[in-house]
Design a protein around this motif. Structure first.
Motif, PDB file in Angstrom:
ATOM      1  N   VAL A  24       0.374  -1.749  -4.763  1.00 21.83           N
ATOM      2  CA  VAL A  24      -1.049  -1.382  -4.750  1.00 21.83           C
ATOM      3  C   VAL A  24      -1.240  -0.001  -5.405  1.00 21.83           C
ATOM      4  O   VAL A  24      -2.317   0.342  -5.870  1.00 21.83           O
ATOM      5  N   CYS A  62     -12.377   4.016  -0.383  1.00 18.75           N
ATOM      6  CA  CYS A  62     -11.170   3.174  -0.272  1.00 18.75           C
ATOM      7  C   CYS A  62     -10.769   2.823   1.144  1.00 18.75           C
ATOM      8  O   CYS A  62     -10.045   1.866   1.354  1.00 18.75           O
ATOM      9  N   SER A  63     -11.208   3.598   2.135  1.00 16.87           N
ATOM     10  CA  SER A  63     -10.795   3.313   3.507  1.00 16.87           C
ATOM     11  C   SER A  63     -11.838   2.390   4.143  1.00 16.87           C
ATOM     12  O   SER A  63     -12.980   2.785   4.381  1.00 16.87           O
ATOM     13  N   ALA A  86       0.843  -1.201   0.000  1.00 22.42           N
ATOM     14  CA  ALA A  86       0.000   0.000   0.000  1.00 22.42           C
ATOM     15  C   ALA A  86       0.881   1.255   0.000  1.00 22.42           C
ATOM     16  O   ALA A  86       2.047   1.207   0.415  1.00 22.42           O
ATOM     17  N   PRO A  87       0.282   2.379  -0.433  1.00 19.59           N
ATOM     18  CA  PRO A  87       1.058   3.620  -0.510  1.00 19.59           C
ATOM     19  C   PRO A  87       1.774   3.999   0.792  1.00 19.59           C
ATOM     20  O   PRO A  87       2.943   4.390   0.773  1.00 19.59           O
ATOM     21  N   ALA A  88       1.093   3.876   1.925  1.00 25.59           N
ATOM     22  CA  ALA A  88       1.638   4.437   3.170  1.00 25.59           C
ATOM     23  C   ALA A  88       2.702   3.567   3.840  1.00 25.59           C
ATOM     24  O   ALA A  88       3.387   4.023   4.742  1.00 25.59           O
ATOM     25  N   MET A 124      -0.356  -3.734   4.260  1.00 29.19           N
ATOM     26  CA  MET A 124      -1.214  -2.582   4.516  1.00 29.19           C
ATOM     27  C   MET A 124      -0.850  -1.865   5.823  1.00 29.19           C
ATOM     28  O   MET A 124      -0.423  -2.505   6.792  1.00 29.19           O
ATOM     29  N   PRO A 125      -1.090  -0.567   5.870  1.00 27.37           N
ATOM     30  CA  PRO A 125      -0.881   0.182   7.112  1.00 27.37           C
ATOM     31  C   PRO A 125      -2.101   0.093   8.018  1.00 27.37           C
ATOM     32  O   PRO A 125      -2.250   0.875   8.947  1.00 27.37           O
ATOM     33  N   CYS A 126      -2.964  -0.860   7.762  1.00 24.80           N
ATOM     34  CA  CYS A 126      -4.343  -0.852   8.237  1.00 24.80           C
ATOM     35  C   CYS A 126      -4.702  -2.232   8.750  1.00 24.80           C
ATOM     36  O   CYS A 126      -4.239  -3.231   8.198  1.00 24.80           O
ATOM     37  N   MET A 161     -11.159   9.417   5.036  1.00 25.24           N
ATOM     38  CA  MET A 161     -10.290   8.348   5.529  1.00 25.24           C
ATOM     39  C   MET A 161     -10.638   8.118   6.994  1.00 25.24           C
ATOM     40  O   MET A 161     -10.846   9.083   7.746  1.00 25.24           O
ATOM     41  N   PHE A 196      -2.024   8.823  -2.163  1.00 24.98           N
ATOM     42  CA  PHE A 196      -3.248   8.231  -1.591  1.00 24.98           C
ATOM     43  C   PHE A 196      -3.096   7.993  -0.085  1.00 24.98           C
ATOM     44  O   PHE A 196      -4.062   8.008   0.662  1.00 24.98           O
ATOM     45  N   GLY A 197      -1.860   7.749   0.330  1.00 17.11           N
ATOM     46  CA  GLY A 197      -1.631   7.340   1.713  1.00 17.11           C
ATOM     47  C   GLY A 197      -1.762   8.448   2.739  1.00 17.11           C
ATOM     48  O   GLY A 197      -1.656   8.201   3.936  1.00 17.11           O
ATOM     49  N   GLN A 252      -6.873  -1.845  -2.830  1.00 16.19           N
ATOM     50  CA  GLN A 252      -6.454  -3.203  -2.432  1.00 16.19           C
ATOM     51  C   GLN A 252      -7.276  -4.246  -3.185  1.00 16.19           C
ATOM     52  O   GLN A 252      -6.749  -5.197  -3.755  1.00 16.19           O
ATOM     53  N   SER A 295     -11.943  -0.708  -3.247  1.00 14.06           N
ATOM     54  CA  SER A 295     -10.722  -0.004  -2.834  1.00 14.06           C
ATOM     55  C   SER A 295      -9.565  -0.472  -3.721  1.00 14.06           C
ATOM     56  O   SER A 295      -9.644  -1.525  -4.349  1.00 14.06           O
TER      57      SER A 295
END
Ligand code: HC0
Ligand code: SF4
Length: 574
Positions: free
Chosen positions: A267, A298-299, A229-231, A352-354, A497, A417-418, A324, A322
């Motif tokens: 991603v 997306c979130s 993912a971006p972040a 993922m940061p999630c 987000m 995006f992140g 992902q 999303s």
């Protein structure tokens, strides 16, 4: 200002300070476990005790206000003994399996024990363990680790304004849990994981999938691909001791290859794809009188929030999956076909940061026509960090490398995006070019950047004034939802987000201790890393990603076309 004396030093500090604020400002780091600046100030852990001249009992400095002439001592034997005594009591009720604990090395309780020179434990730990709640796909709640500091309760109630966690039962039976002893899985928890990020111990943590990932990598019959993912790139380095906001994109790709994944993708590719689909959907809604404002989808924490709290507004949410899930859908269709692989023989792993992404990937709508999940395994940034360590890879010494071609191609628009405002900015870059038919040069939309809770802007696109809003964190999202309900939200497009700051501070990012967070706004530092990468990319607009252009030409047809709808769009549960 008021004049006070701390440990014999005279200082002038603002009147609204506490003794803790004043002490920390002059370089005395009074220990705390429950305190979280601006969020949790209860004095519950009683680690921050100090002596105040003229007051008989020791006082908790995090809630004790300064006043003219106050004299405080923070480092006397009496203070140290009392703090240690309280620490021993906390430890007497703590499952002390430090060596195998997920927070080994990042635990704030461990750090305090070390800082206070604890070498002996006075009490035996509890003999019986309470049941651990492992029912959700995202979050594990372990009451045996909980030290009742209340940070998670405060962040869930007062920052996110969701209110899942509370103190339940009484006395020694007290637990922090969802109401009526429910599992997290049976509560309206959105799995934002903000409670995990503030937990000083491992009482709240992600449901780990590292073993599954190792197993897949070892299995020679499987084609195992990974996408980040971006972040993630803005925080992974912190696991290896780098300063907050160090960008480690190239090392991340090298490490993933060394871990043994067959292909390393990004991603971000699918973030570019999302812009094509979401931008087209927005223009369609504006042209055809569709439901406006349209809101990003997306979130997954945010999507769960609206599903639970404002189901009547779900028509506002974009039907786009999303990034992902778009990534998974494309990998198990187009990529599989292109490479003659049966999607059933693929394992798609996302980083993922999630933690909410774990639940998103497990939704039944996210099972493709091939009968398997589009994303098979979701690892957090923290889990990836642990896998890299376990493989004994010296992350900081790695050379940079690039992801594999096609599904590793991405633009600067995707990287941002992140962070909060990033999806909006990426969308505007593309929509503005489409509407004007030009390759516009001014592409940094600073009005949508920054950390204000709700941002608004009107962007001139051709003849159109496009009104947009951005919210991060669900408390701010809730405010925008109320405006929509009252008919006062005359925006075209809203980005939401679930976490404050956007994905850079998602619930799966490396832990940062509470003291560091007082000094550094980690949201801003990590966001900077992404804006830097955006500037460094050759292409900075999603529609200019050559592989995305090829994908539409070769496979998908038009954005929002039949095939795109089938693979890249979804529906929500009211
Ligand atoms: Fe995000 Fe995403 S930007 S939600 O914050 O849109 O988690 O990083 O991967 O999917 O791309 C998280 C981050 C993603 C998705 C993307 C979006
Ligand atoms: Fe609250 Fe978010 Fe934690 Fe759920 S994941 S308990 S919503 S802070």
């Amino acid at each position: 200002m008021v004049n006070i004396t701390i440990d014999g030093r005279q200082v002038a500090v603002p009147e609204n300070y506490t003794v803790l604020d004043a002490s920390r400002e002059i370089g005395i780091n009074i220990p705390t476990l429950c305190y979280l600046k601006d969020i949790n100030k209860t004095g519950a852990c009683r680690m921050c005790l100090v002596e105040v001249e003229g007051v008989k009992n020791l006082q908790t400095s995090c809630v004790f206000p300064v006043r003219e002439g106050l004299v405080v001592k923070t480092n006397t034997k009496r203070v140290r003994d009392a703090r240690r005594g309280n620490l021993q009591l906390i430890l007497s009720n703590h499952h002390r399996d430090c060596l195998s604990c997920f927070r080994n090395g990042t635990c704030e309780l461990q750090t305090i024990c070390d800082d206070m020179g604890l070498t002996e434990l006075e009490f035996e730990p509890p003999k019986e363990l309470k049941p651990v709640d492992m029912l959700s796909d995202s979050i594990v709640r372990d009451p045996n680790k909980c030290i009742l500091c209340g940070r998670c309760v405060a962040v869930c109630n007062d920052v996110q304004e969701i209110g899942i966690l509370a103190f339940t039962n009484r006395g020694v039976e007290t637990e922090v849990a969802p109401a009526f002893g429910k599992s997290m899985a049976d509560s309206p928890c959105i799995y934002c994981g903000q409670c995990i990020n503030v937990c000083p111990v491992a009482a709240l943590r992600e449901k780990t999938e590292m073993d599954k990932a190792w197993e897949a990598i070892e299995d020679e019959s499987k084609h195992v691909v990974v996408a980040t993912a971006p972040a993630v790139r803005a925080a992974l380095g912190e696991v290896f001791g780098n300063p907050i906001g160090t960008r480690t994109t190239g090392k991340m790709f090298t490490a993933l290859k060394m871990l043994g994944f067959d292909k390393v993708f990004d991603v971000n590719f699918a973030a570019d794809l999302t812009i094509m689909e979401e931008g087209t959907e927005l223009l369609g809604r504006i042209k055809n009188g569709g439901t406006l404002p349209m809101i990003t989808s997306c979130s997954p924490g945010w999507v769960r929030y609206i599903e639970y709290q404002y189901p009547e507004l779900l028509d506002h949410v974009s039907s786009c999956k999303s990034p992902q899930q778009m990534m998974g859908a494309m990998l198990k269709s187009h990529y599989a076909e292109m490479n003659n692989i049966d999607p059933k023989d693929m394992v798609v792993v996302s980083i993922m940061p999630c933690v909410s992404k774990k639940t998103e990937a497990a939704k039944e709508e996210m099972i493709g026509s091939h009968g398997t999940r589009d994303i098979d395994i979701v690892l957090t940034t923290r889990e990836l960090g642990k896998m890299i360590k376990e493989a004994r890879i010296e992350f900081n010494d790695l050379p940079d490398s690039n992801p594999d071609e096609y599904y590793g191609d991405y633009t600067g628009a995707a990287v941002i995006f992140g962070t909060t405002g990033g999806v909006m900015e990426a969308a505007i870059r593309t929509v503005a070019d489409i509407v004007t038919g030009k390759d516009l040069e001014d592409i940094e939309y600073t009005a949508v950047r920054g950390l204000e809770g709700i941002k608004e802007a009107t962007v001139k696109i051709g003849d159109m004034d496009v009104k947009v809003a951005i919210a991060h964190g669900t408390a701010n999202a809730g405010k925008l939802m109320e405006l929509i309900k009252e008919g006062k939200a005359d925006y075209h497009f809203i980005e939401i987000m679930g976490c404050s700051g956007g994905c850079v501070t998602g619930g799966g990012q490396p832990h940062v201790d509470s003291r560091t967070k007082e000094k550094i706004d980690i949201r801003a530092e990590r966001a900077k890393a992404l804006y830097t990468e955006d500037k460094l990319r050759d292409k900075r607009k999603s529609h200019q990603n050559p592989s995305i252009q090829k994908l539409y030409k070769e496979y998908l047809g038009e954005p929002n076309g039949h095939k795109a709808h089938e693979l890249l769009h979804t529906h929500y549960k009211k």
